[in-house]
Design a protein around this motif. Structure first.
Motif, mmCIF file in Angstrom:
data_model
loop_
_atom_site.group_PDB
_atom_site.id
_atom_site.type_symbol
_atom_site.label_atom_id
_atom_site.label_comp_id
_atom_site.label_asym_id
_atom_site.label_seq_id
_atom_site.Cartn_x
_atom_site.Cartn_y
_atom_site.Cartn_z
ATOM 1 N N MET A 108 0.821 -1.209 0.000
ATOM 2 C CA MET A 108 0.000 0.000 0.000
ATOM 3 C C MET A 108 0.856 1.261 0.000
ATOM 4 O O MET A 108 0.602 2.212 -0.711
ATOM 5 C CB MET A 108 -0.905 -0.019 1.236
ATOM 6 N N LEU A 148 2.273 1.962 -3.194
ATOM 7 C CA LEU A 148 1.232 2.452 -4.100
ATOM 8 C C LEU A 148 1.034 3.951 -3.905
ATOM 9 O O LEU A 148 0.921 4.718 -4.877
ATOM 10 C CB LEU A 148 -0.081 1.706 -3.834
ATOM 11 N N ILE A 149 1.035 4.344 -2.647
ATOM 12 C CA ILE A 149 0.865 5.768 -2.365
ATOM 13 C C ILE A 149 1.991 6.566 -2.998
ATOM 14 O O ILE A 149 1.790 7.593 -3.646
ATOM 15 C CB ILE A 149 0.852 6.008 -0.838
ATOM 16 N N LEU A 170 1.596 6.682 -6.727
ATOM 17 C CA LEU A 170 0.556 7.616 -7.145
ATOM 18 C C LEU A 170 1.007 9.049 -6.926
ATOM 19 O O LEU A 170 0.727 9.943 -7.720
ATOM 20 C CB LEU A 170 -0.732 7.337 -6.373
ATOM 21 N N LEU A 183 3.273 9.987 -9.691
ATOM 22 C CA LEU A 183 2.517 10.199 -10.913
ATOM 23 C C LEU A 183 1.857 11.557 -10.933
ATOM 24 O O LEU A 183 1.710 12.189 -11.987
ATOM 25 C CB LEU A 183 1.449 9.105 -11.074
ATOM 26 N N SER A 184 1.460 12.020 -9.758
ATOM 27 C CA SER A 184 0.742 13.284 -9.718
ATOM 28 C C SER A 184 1.678 14.482 -9.725
ATOM 29 O O SER A 184 1.238 15.609 -9.799
ATOM 30 C CB SER A 184 -0.139 13.344 -8.461
ATOM 31 N N THR A 232 -4.543 13.477 -0.146
ATOM 32 C CA THR A 232 -3.839 14.299 -1.130
ATOM 33 C C THR A 232 -2.361 14.389 -0.760
ATOM 34 O O THR A 232 -2.030 14.710 0.382
ATOM 35 C CB THR A 232 -4.447 15.725 -1.164
ATOM 36 N N PRO A 233 -1.470 14.104 -1.712
ATOM 37 C CA PRO A 233 -0.049 14.174 -1.382
ATOM 38 C C PRO A 233 0.464 15.607 -1.339
ATOM 39 O O PRO A 233 -0.101 16.504 -1.960
ATOM 40 C CB PRO A 233 0.609 13.378 -2.508
#
Lengths: 438, 501
Positions: B1, B4-5, B8, B11-12, B46-47
């Motif tokens: 997990m 994954l964070i 992501l 990616l953002s 939200t990162p």
């Protein structure tokens, strides 16, 4: 807008993923219900990805609070309360967290918020206990003054700590009778007490202290009135709080009256150091010097030197137990003229106590104590060096009728064993009292 | 997990310029991440990245968890910048923030635990904060901390340390603050001031919750009462210091330093004869101190009005005292006195009883060592005393008669001569009998005997006891109680040497 768009997608994915792992919150709840808060906290730490989910935050916050990680606990509970402000349970836990952190203003505000919603009486009583403690701690920040009056009564099986046998054997005198005053005598009694204390902060972490008290024990039996006791005391001092350490220095004067005559005057200076190791553990060290004077019995005049250590441990468990132990080394050094070293002694005291809260408004306590006294020289009358072993057992129950008024019952059993018959006594004391605080 | 964070998050990132520094655990209300020219509305998850600035609007709250596990809680009206953040294996860790407006609470993580100002710092308009601990709160006021309920608040930076220590550095130097302390920095050129108490605006009141009214969540309030770490566990409630021993009467000392509860050396011999609470006439002998007997008069003209002999008996006269008499050889060495309480209250054997005809005699006690070392024999006769009384209607007939005594000090024995007491209701008759001389070291000496006889042909007993009087032991104060069934009588007498003895 690519970034925000992707972030939104990521958040959705995250939410979806975390939803499929709802189990951790349930596991935390199960562990908390089993009283395994440390295990619950450890489990929560291993599921950091769950942080931010309300259910998880709620249980993780409680687990962190109960296992001594109040900072994390407060942040988790704040997340929950911001989202669910109408959940009184969460607000109460958050208030407790602020209390543990020493953020008293916020603790008071959150407790008051719950109180305004008229919670069940048991909850109100729990909150009142916290509020009392908050008031006590606010002495660090603002000038405070409190007072109390007490009235009660009870039965004392040995008002004078006398001995049971009217005739004793004295090597230098043969068989000797005791006067009636020396014999064990039981009586019911009236208890009266009043007192007050104040604290005034003068600099960051520094406060001046002061207080006074008067307590009386008035025996009902006409013979026993000669053993009516009155205790008057006053003290002043300064406390310094630095980090997790509390230092306190006090000077106190007291007098004990027997039958309205001064029996013992004492003037003492003391120093204490208390360290809050964490939310559950407090250690302490204390030193004391006291000058003891006996106006009607100057042969007993003495200097008292004492040093001790203590430990206090609170547990997050049913009935909220608090355990306390204390050890004291002391020396009473006779300085009469001529010096009577047969009245000088070394003391060693051990005491252990347990306090419980079985239900809202109710309190229970019990303790055991032991004091070993070894005198310095042979008693000139009994031709042996006196050695005493004192055993005490006490138990108490209290019930708080309202914020100001509490009822309390106490039982004390004392058994002083001595190698000199004159000093052996047993005593049972039962006291019921009502206390009004303001 | 976790990966994954991170994935992501990467990616953002715009252009993948920087890695994810953390994520929002809470974003309620108006919470925006400013990233370059972009403004991203934040939500849970939200990162955030190094270089982001987070803006929290009014009635809003946010929390960010950084990758080093630190958590920052942002209060309403805050602008907080992540100036430089790095926590990976590829570079030296660092965590540099700026508080431009508002305030935050933080529990620091791995970078904070490095205790290195180069690695961890929070810049405020008035000072830079470094840490040596784990939990603190900072608020910077810029005309936005006061209010109707808070009054006027001076602008500047306020802080409080919950756990550990923090360093506050500005143009005036470096200042360290420990846990449970509070400070205020007015400007970059002003030294921090210690505050006695935390400002009432220091801790966030979570105004973001106003946006969530009506939400109760899934957790029931039924277990509200469970809450509560024992309030008595706080450090401010400290155990009491040691106290001196309470009052113990046996530790009382006289002015000479002796235990005050020891009866004064026995000075008097006392003998009482009365019908005891158990019904039989008895004779009680005790060696007593002066204060145990309450008397009037002096010398051989004293009257006893009360007595209190611990462990033996106590009594008080409740009416006239009859037959008072006394004896002394003329030098004050004996001062024997006797009498009869017409009515008296006497407690013996634990029972109090009002009775008629209680006889007493007392006199100066013979030192016990005198009797202990005495040898030979001594014949004694009654030389005065009371006329015996009886507990039924009736009176003594004739002159009072007491038996002769023959004492053998070598054998510590006493021979009691035959005697009889005649009352109007009958006569007690006793043959000669034997008794003993007893010595109590340190206290006194006396005699005692028990003799069997008759009362008008019915079996009867006579109980006799007494104490030696005078410096040489040549006098005896004796009491005799006689009993036959429910009938009992008693009397006391002084014995002196028999003529020619």
């Amino acid at each position: 807008m690519r970034g925000p768009g992707l972030a939104a997608v990521a958040a959705i994915l995250l939410f979806a993923c975390s939803e499929s792992f709802a189990a951790p919150a349930d596991e935390l709840r199960t562990l908390l219900e089993q009283g395994r808060s440390a295990d619950a906290y450890a489990l929560g730490r291993s599921h950091a990805e769950e942080l931010g989910k309300p259910d998880f935050d709620f249980y993780y916050g409680i687990a962190a609070l109960d296992s001594g990680h109040a900072g994390e606990g407060v942040l988790a509970l704040e997340r929950y309360v911001v989202r669910f402000p109408d959940n009184d349970r969460a607000r109460l836990e958050l208030a407790r967290g602020y209390f543990v952190l020493g953020e008293l203003v916020r603790a008071r505000e959150e407790f008051e918020t719950v109180l305004r919603k008229d919670p069940p009486p048991a909850v109100q009583a729990t909150i009142e206990r916290f509020m009392d403690s908050i008031r006590a701690q606010e002495t660090r920040y603002s000038t405070t003054a409190t007072g109390y009056v007490e009235i009660g009564g009870g039965y004392d099986s040995n008002v004078n700590s006398g001995i049971g046998n009217p005739v004793i054997s004295v090597p230098t005198l043969g068989t000797v009778q005791l006067t009636q005053a020396g014999l064990k005598s039981g009586s019911s009694f009236l208890h009266l007490g009043a007192g007050g204390s104040m604290s005034h902060p003068v600099a960051p972490g520094v406060a001046l202290l002061g207080g006074a008290s008067a307590e009386f024990k008035l025996n009902a039996g006409s013979f026993d009135k000669q053993f009516d006791l009155g205790a008057l005391a006053a003290y002043g001092g300064v406390s310094v709080i630095q980090d997790k350490d509390l230092y306190r220095a006090t000077f106190s004067l007291s007098t004990l009256e027997v039958d309205y005559n001064r029996f013992r005057d004492s003037a003492s200076v003391g120093g204490e150091w208390h360290r809050q190791v964490d939310e559950f553990n407090t250690g302490s060290v204390f030193l004391q010097y006291a000058r003891l004077q006996y106006p009607s019995s100057p042969a007993r005049n003495a200097d008292f030197y004492g040093a001790g250590v203590g430990w206090r441990r609170a547990y997050v468990a049913p009935m909220q137990p608090v355990f306390q132990v204390q050890a004291l080394l002391g020396q009473e050094k006779n300085d009469a003229s001529p010096v009577r070293d047969d009245l000088s002694r070394d003391l060693y005291t051990l005491r252990g106590g347990l306090a419980l809260t079985p239900a809202a408004r109710w309190g229970l306590s019990a303790g055991l104590s032991y004091t070993r006294s070894r005198f310095k020289e042979a008693d000139p009358l009994f031709l042996v060096t006196r050695g005493d072993d004192y055993y005490g057992f006490d138990a108490g129950v209290s019930y708080r009728l309202s914020k100001q008024l509490a009822l309390r019952g106490d039982y004390l059993h004392s058994d002083n064993r001595s190698n000199i018959e004159l000093y052996k006594y047993t005593r049972d004391l039962i006291t019921l009292r009502a206390r009004y605080e303001f | 997990m976790r990966s994954l964070i991170i994935l992501l998050g990467l990616l953002s990132a715009p252009g993948l310029a920087s890695a994810q520094a953390g994520r929002f655990l809470l974003a309620v209300g108006d919470v925006v991440v400013v990233r370059g020219q972009a403004e991203i509305r934040a939500a849970t998850g939200t990162p955030v990245r190094s270089g982001d600035t987070i803006r929290v609007g009014p009635a809003s709250n946010a929390q960010i968890r950084m990758t080093d596990e630190s958590i920052v809680g942002l209060r309403p009206g805050t602008v907080f910048a992540i100036d430089a953040y790095e926590y990976s294996e590829q570079a030296e860790p660092r965590s540099i923030f700026s508080l431009l407006k508002g305030g935050f609470r933080t529990v620091t993580g791995a970078i904070g635990r490095l205790h290195n100002r180069e690695r961890y710092a929070v810049r405020t308009p008035t000072a830079t904060i470094g840490i040596r601990g784990t939990h603190y709160t900072v608020v910077h006021c810029d005309n936005d901390c006061g209010g109707a309920d808070r009054g006027s608040i001076s602008n500047g930076t306020y802080g409080g340390v919950t756990d550990g220590r923090i360093e506050v550095v500005n143009q005036t130097g470096e200042h360290e603050f420990a846990a449970n302390t509070f400070f205020y920095v007015a400007s970059a050129g002003t030294a921090p001031q210690n505050l006695i108490a935390p400002p009432n605006f220091l801790y966030d009141r979570l105004e973001g919750q106003a946006r969530s009214r009506g939400n109760q969540g899934n957790e029931s309030s039924e277990t509200l009462a469970r809450s509560g770490l024992n309030a008595e566990s706080r450090s401010s409630e400290v155990p009491p210091p040691p106290q001196p021993s309470p009052f113990i009467v046996t530790e009382q000392r006289t002015s000479s330093g002796q235990p005050a509860v020891l009866a004064a050396a026995s000075a008097l011999g006392f003998t009482g004869a009365w019908t005891s609470a158990t019904g039989d006439a008895t004779s009680v002998t005790a060696f007593v101190s002066n204060e145990m007997l309450t008397r009037t008069g002096s010398g051989a003209s004293q009257t006893l009005t009360a007595f209190n002999i611990p462990g033996t008996a106590s009594g008080t006269a409740l009416g006239p005292i009859n037959q008072s008499g006394g004896f002394d050889p003329g030098d004050g060495s004996v001062n024997a006195n006797w009498g009869v309480w017409a009515v008296g209250s006497i407690t013996d054997g634990g029972t109090t009883r009002i009775l008629e005809g209680a006889h007493y005699i007392f006199g100066n006690l013979t030192p016990p060592e005198v009797i202990a070392t005495r040898t030979g024999t001594l014949s004694m006769i009654s030389s005065g005393g009371t006329t015996p009384t009886i507990n039924v209607v009736g009176s003594f007939v004739g002159a009072p008669t007491y038996p002769t005594l023959s004492l053998d000090f070598d054998m510590r024995s006493v021979r009691v001569g035959a005697f009889s007491w005649s009352f109007t209701v009958g006569t007690f008759s006793f043959p000669a009998g034997d008794g003993t001389i007893f010595v109590v070291p340190g206290r006194g000496a006396g005699v005692k005997a028990s003799i069997t006889g008759t009362f008008s042909s019915v079996p009867a007993t006579a109980a006799m006891s007494g104490a030696f009087f005078g410096p040489a032991g040549n006098y005896l104060g004796v009491g005799i109680g006689v009993t036959s069934g429910a009938v009992s009588g008693q009397g006391v007498t002084i014995y002196t040497r028999a003529p020619g003895a």
